[in-house]
Design an enzyme around this catalytic site. Structure first.
Site, PDB file in Angstrom:
ATOM      1  N   TYR A  78      40.335  55.082  58.882  1.00 18.75           N
ATOM      2  CA  TYR A  78      41.324  54.437  57.991  1.00 18.75           C
ATOM      3  C   TYR A  78      42.518  55.370  57.794  1.00 18.75           C
ATOM      4  O   TYR A  78      43.673  54.956  57.961  1.00 18.75           O
ATOM      5  CB  TYR A  78      40.650  54.138  56.662  1.00 18.75           C
ATOM      6  CG  TYR A  78      41.557  53.746  55.527  1.00 18.75           C
ATOM      7  CD1 TYR A  78      41.796  54.614  54.471  1.00 18.75           C
ATOM      8  CD2 TYR A  78      42.157  52.486  55.487  1.00 18.75           C
ATOM      9  CE1 TYR A  78      42.604  54.254  53.412  1.00 18.75           C
ATOM     10  CE2 TYR A  78      42.965  52.118  54.424  1.00 18.75           C
ATOM     11  CZ  TYR A  78      43.172  53.009  53.389  1.00 18.75           C
ATOM     12  OH  TYR A  78      43.975  52.641  52.332  1.00 18.75           O
ATOM     13  N   LYS A  82      46.377  54.903  59.017  1.00 20.70           N
ATOM     14  CA  LYS A  82      47.483  54.896  58.045  1.00 20.70           C
ATOM     15  C   LYS A  82      48.531  55.954  58.419  1.00 20.70           C
ATOM     16  O   LYS A  82      49.738  55.723  58.332  1.00 20.70           O
ATOM     17  CB  LYS A  82      46.959  55.134  56.624  1.00 20.70           C
ATOM     18  CG  LYS A  82      46.236  53.940  56.036  1.00 20.70           C
ATOM     19  CD  LYS A  82      47.174  52.722  55.940  1.00 20.70           C
ATOM     20  CE  LYS A  82      46.461  51.474  55.486  1.00 20.70           C
ATOM     21  NZ  LYS A  82      47.350  50.294  55.473  1.00 20.70           N
ATOM     22  N   ASP A 107      45.259  34.899  60.135  1.00 18.08           N
ATOM     23  CA  ASP A 107      44.502  36.045  60.652  1.00 18.08           C
ATOM     24  C   ASP A 107      45.572  36.945  61.256  1.00 18.08           C
ATOM     25  O   ASP A 107      46.173  36.599  62.276  1.00 18.08           O
ATOM     26  CB  ASP A 107      43.511  35.584  61.729  1.00 18.08           C
ATOM     27  CG  ASP A 107      42.851  36.789  62.412  1.00 18.08           C
ATOM     28  OD1 ASP A 107      41.808  36.601  63.048  1.00 18.08           O
ATOM     29  OD2 ASP A 107      43.395  37.915  62.301  1.00 18.08           O
ATOM     30  N   GLY A 111      47.237  39.529  53.351  1.00 14.00           N
ATOM     31  CA  GLY A 111      46.140  40.224  52.673  1.00 14.00           C
ATOM     32  C   GLY A 111      46.205  39.976  51.176  1.00 14.00           C
ATOM     33  O   GLY A 111      45.891  40.821  50.362  1.00 14.00           O
ATOM     34  N   ASP A 159      45.970  34.931  53.683  1.00 14.96           N
ATOM     35  CA  ASP A 159      44.794  35.749  53.966  1.00 14.96           C
ATOM     36  C   ASP A 159      43.924  34.953  54.934  1.00 14.96           C
ATOM     37  O   ASP A 159      44.290  33.861  55.354  1.00 14.96           O
ATOM     38  CB  ASP A 159      44.036  36.084  52.665  1.00 14.96           C
ATOM     39  CG  ASP A 159      43.343  37.455  52.785  1.00 14.96           C
ATOM     40  OD1 ASP A 159      43.533  38.307  51.903  1.00 14.96           O
ATOM     41  OD2 ASP A 159      42.628  37.663  53.798  1.00 14.96           O
ATOM     42  N   GLY A 214      43.173  40.570  48.543  1.00 14.66           N
ATOM     43  CA  GLY A 214      42.600  41.909  48.329  1.00 14.66           C
ATOM     44  C   GLY A 214      42.838  42.423  46.921  1.00 14.66           C
ATOM     45  O   GLY A 214      43.419  41.742  46.071  1.00 14.66           O
ATOM     46  N   GLN A 215      42.390  43.688  46.700  1.00  8.98           N
ATOM     47  CA  GLN A 215      42.477  44.266  45.349  1.00  8.98           C
ATOM     48  C   GLN A 215      43.929  44.297  44.864  1.00  8.98           C
ATOM     49  O   GLN A 215      44.228  43.901  43.747  1.00  8.98           O
ATOM     50  CB  GLN A 215      41.915  45.700  45.351  1.00  8.98           C
ATOM     51  CG  GLN A 215      41.950  46.359  43.988  1.00  8.98           C
ATOM     52  CD  GLN A 215      41.666  47.854  44.000  1.00  8.98           C
ATOM     53  OE1 GLN A 215      41.656  48.506  45.040  1.00  8.98           O
ATOM     54  NE2 GLN A 215      41.457  48.409  42.818  1.00  8.98           N
ATOM     55  N   LEU A 216      44.845  44.744  45.723  1.00 15.49           N
ATOM     56  CA  LEU A 216      46.264  44.824  45.334  1.00 15.49           C
ATOM     57  C   LEU A 216      46.920  43.446  45.411  1.00 15.49           C
ATOM     58  O   LEU A 216      47.630  43.025  44.488  1.00 15.49           O
ATOM     59  CB  LEU A 216      47.001  45.785  46.262  1.00 15.49           C
ATOM     60  CG  LEU A 216      46.832  47.268  45.974  1.00 15.49           C
ATOM     61  CD1 LEU A 216      47.362  48.091  47.140  1.00 15.49           C
ATOM     62  CD2 LEU A 216      47.537  47.652  44.697  1.00 15.49           C
TER      63      LEU A 216
END
Ligand code: VAH
Length: 317
Positions: A137, A141, A47, A6, A32, A9-11
């Site tokens: 979500y 989590k 994936d 990932g 990713d 992504g943002q992080l």
């Protein structure tokens, strides 16, 4: 060798360069669903719903740490609940199994303040609060936290986790969360555009500046194993504030900045999240301490985004 799943992504897009700076370019593999055009350094297309693919990459690069940053976030996740559950859980099960079978030394699992619901004291929510998440979500989590603890207890796999608040950064855009407004507001202000907020003015949430979030992540992963007393997930926060607080801070720099409020379904999600979290276990176990408050976040966001947009307009000339 470290594998980040990932990474786009943002992080992930900020964590990759930080990890490469710290551990060396050749020791960090980004991955990713697709390789970004401008990507530099080691990259594998993965994936994460495909366990064999993760296993091949872990073996090929002799990976001994995995950061699992792939997930469908709170707002986007509500569009297709069962698919969100499947993807968020399947990808993590794959990471846990591949890590167990390949003796991966450490696994990082990002959790979120989304694991809390209205059964917790949302004014100051502790690590131990009761979890009744109201988004898929959040449910995924909360389940993931317990699976991480299970692999630690049953197989000794060193899984470590942080419950991130809303992350604010200038290097990347968030992807489908309920706190995305907190990044977009700065882009609009710097571009002299009006901003329409999808939360109410007083919807206070715990937030954290990207630099603090990345530093906390690496500090947790570097802490001595015996110091880690929380094997589900650590609360973490930088500062708590509401949209109206951000507007007030931004208008000190942009007095003409105009904001309107049009709360949507994301307001209902935010109402069941903590306004403030207690992150004392992180402070005690691995010395966590935030460096950025709203004032500093605003001044860095504005100065960095001004540079970015200036560069964009220079490049387009
Ligand atoms: C989201 N940004 O909004 C993520 C994060 C607490 C917020 O989990 O879904």
């Amino acid at each position: 060798k470290i594998l980040v799943i990932g990474a786009n992504g943002q992080l992930g897009s900020v964590l990759i360069p930080e990890l490469r700076k710290k551990y060396g370019e050749a020791n960090v593999i980004a991955s990713d669903l697709q390789k970004p055009k401008q990507s530099t350094g080691l990259f594998e297309v993965i994936d994460a719903t495909d366990q064999n693919k993760i296993d091949d990459v872990v073996k090929a690069h002799k990976v001994n740490q995995i950061y699992h940053l792939a997930a469908i976030l709170s707002a986007k996740g509500e569009q297709n609940p069962l698919q969100t559950w499947d993807i968020n859980m399947k990808t993590f099960f794959n990471v846990l199994e591949v890590s167990r079978l390949n003796n991966v030394q450490k696994v990082f699992y990002p959790s979120s303040i989304a694991v809390f619901g209205d059964r917790a004291d949302l004014n100051c929510t502790t690590d131990e609060a009761y979890l009744n998440p109201a988004t898929v979500y959040g449910i995924s989590k909360a389940a993931g936290e317990n699976w991480g603890q299970y692999y630690f207890l049953k197989y000794g796999l060193d899984v470590r986790s942080i419950r991130y608040p809303g992350v604010i950064g200038y290097q990347s855009l968030p992807g489908g969360g309920t706190t995305d407004y907190a990044v977009d507001i700065y882009h609009k202000a710097v571009n002299g555009e009006a901003f329409e907020c999808f939360l109410k003015p007083d919807a206070a949430l715990p937030m954290i500046f990207m630099e603090d979030a990345i530093r906390a992540t690496i500090e947790l992963m570097e802490a001595p194993k015996e110091n880690i007393t929380v094997r589900t997930s650590y609360n973490l926060a930088g500062a708590s504030f509401a949209p109206q607080d951000m507007v007030e801070e931004i208008q000190k720099l942009y007095p003409k900045f105009e904001v309107s409020y049009a709360p949507d379904f994301r307001q209902h999600i935010a109402e069941k999240w903590p306004k403030k979290v207690d992150d004392s276990n992180a402070r005690i176990d691995w010395g966590w301490k935030p460096k950025y408050d709203l004032k500093r976040i605003t001044s860095v966001m504005v100065s960095e985004l001004k540079k970015q947009y200036q560069k964009k307009s220079d490049d387009s000339k």
